[in-house]
Design an enzyme around this catalytic site. Structure first.
Site, short mmCIF file in Angstrom:
data_model
loop_
_atom_site.label_atom_id
_atom_site.label_comp_id
_atom_site.label_asym_id
_atom_site.label_seq_id
_atom_site.Cartn_x
_atom_site.Cartn_y
_atom_site.Cartn_z
N ASP A 1 9.74 -1.94 7.72
CA ASP A 1 10.35 -0.63 7.27
C ASP A 1 11.10 -0.91 5.94
O ASP A 1 12.15 -1.63 5.81
CB ASP A 1 11.45 -0.10 8.20
N ASP B 1 8.25 4.15 -1.03
CA ASP B 1 8.54 4.07 0.33
C ASP B 1 7.08 3.48 1.10
O ASP B 1 6.12 4.33 0.93
CB ASP B 1 9.02 4.93 1.18
#
Length: 443
Positions: free
Chosen positions: A119, A321
């Site tokens: 992440d 991201d």
């Protein structure tokens, strides 16, 4: 005429991309990485998509990813909005959580193996630990710190303990980490040796989660944060730099994560385009970029410069991201993008399909190739001319071809489909992100 065509359009096949813009890839030797003396040079870890073990088509994988991405977008926007209001001061701090890729690693001595969610939108590294008061099911044994000869509890006076958004000091440094969907992990912070394939890294600080609740973690047995904050894996390395190279969403080949000095790859890979990172004090873990414009074909979109600006209250802006599947653009920018694609595609808009995407076109029944306009993202100092497969997806069974992007209200996100077959280098010292177009399966 041919030159004009090449400047504005590429050919897209309903089955394959027939034109792509890549540089020759140079293989990197794995043998030296097994030598612990080379730890200072970094290490590499293979990544696999969270849906890789499922028997899914590219279209099905994309749709599952879009559903998760829509949920993640909502969480991210809620986080930013909460941080920009006074009420945030009385709430438990919230971070993004979850992602689209898994990495294998081991903890402790002797090493215990597990798969963790990667992440780039959060910082904490954590796994489930014994004794577990509340744990979700996992396929591998839960980590038992008492059986690791190299485990120790993190001191309450340590910098990592101070960096936690919420902690208490009782039996060591105890933490509570809450994610955007209000799932959470709670436990004690520890230090232990982490092993990534053949490379062992001592004294990594991580959360030993004894109370772990919520949805989304069951894909892995914990999470490895790669955000910009001090708790993340990249920040705990001596050279805070990492890169990833993500293969196409429909390929069986695994993607790649590289940590440390090897993250920049080989200079022979091709041209590196670099853009500066922007710091957002209210969301210091996110990788914000300066997106200055978008060109479709040869037409620059009429987008105000303020559209992608990071506001003083921490709202707006653009992040890159790996944990969000498609790109989401602020509504006004997406409307302009959609209008220009409709103008240039020359196909009928399909509004009947339940694809989960905002813009689809009907595929012509008598052709296997479709001409699509080129798409360029103009980041500060880096113009990214995307291959067609990074923004168009076709489904011949339903007869549609769709733009793999969506709209957002507030924050914009440059998603992982748009980053396919690029080496994306994050350098925390230089505060830059760099892109090299390549074929990830050849690295």
């Amino acid at each position: 005429m041919a030159l004009l065509h090449s400047l504005c359009c590429v050919l897209f096949s309903a089955l394959v991309i027939v034109i792509s813009y890549v540089s020759p890839a140079v293989p990197t030797s794995r043998g030296a990485l097994g030598d612990l003396d080379k730890l200072r040079n970094g290490f590499r870890v293979t990544l696999r998509h969270v849906d890789s073990s499922k028997n899914l088509t590219k279209w099905e994988r994309m749709q599952r990813g879009i559903k998760r991405g829509n949920y993640r977008l909502q969480r991210l926007n809620a986080m930013v909005l909460a941080a920009s209001t006074d009420s945030a001061a009385v709430q438990a701090p919230i971070v993004a959580g979850n992602g689209e890729f898994l990495m294998d690693l081991s903890i402790g001595t002797p090493p215990t193996s597990y798969s963790a969610i990667l992440d780039t939108g959060s910082d904490l590294i954590w796994t489930q630990c014994k004794p577990c008061t509340q744990c979700f099911d996992q396929s591998t044994p839960i980590f038992d710190p008492e059986k690791s000869s190299t485990f120790s509890k993190l001191s309450c006076s340590s910098d990592l303990c101070s960096a936690l958004p919420q902690s208490t000091c009782s039996d060591g440094c105890e933490y509570l980490y809450t994610y955007g969907d209000y799932s959470s992990t709670q436990g004690v912070m520890g230090i232990d040796t982490f092993t990534f394939e053949k490379v062992s890294v001592p004294k990594i600080g991580f959360g030993c989660g004894e109370d772990n609740e919520g949805d989304g973690f069951s894909q892995g047995t914990g999470l490895v944060g790669l955000g910009r904050g001090p708790l993340s894996l990249v920040s705990q390395l001596k050279e805070p730099k990492f890169s990833y190279c993500l293969t196409s969403i429909d390929e069986t080949q695994k993607s790649l994560l590289m940590m440390g000095s090897i993250a920049s790859g080989n200079e022979s890979l091709g041209t590196m385009k670099t853009t500066p990172l922007i710091h957002n004090p209210s969301q210091p873990s996110f990788y914000y970029l300066s997106l200055q414009g978008i060109t479709v074909g040869s037409t620059p979109l009429p987008i105000k410069k303020s559209t992608f600006a990071l506001e003083d209250d921490g709202t707006g802006g653009v992040i890159i991201d790996s944990g969000t599947t498609i790109t989401y653009l602020e509504q006004a920018a997406f409307d302009a993008l959609k209008k220009e694609f409709i103008s240039q595609m020359g196909l009928s808009v399909d509004s009947s399909s339940s694809t989960g995407l905002d813009l689809c076109f009907s595929l012509p029944s008598d052709s296997t190739q479709v001409e699509v306009p080129k798409l360029i993202f103009h980041f500060e100092g880096a113009d990214l001319d995307l291959p067609a497969e990074n923004y168009m997806i076709a489904d011949s069974s339903s007869g549609v071809i769709c733009l793999a992007m969506g709209s957002s209200s507030g924050m914009s996100i440059f998603g992982n489909v748009q980053q396919q077959n690029m080496l994306v280098v994050h350098d925390l010292n230089k505060e830059t992100v760099s892109f090299i177009q390549t074929q990830c399966q050849n690295l």
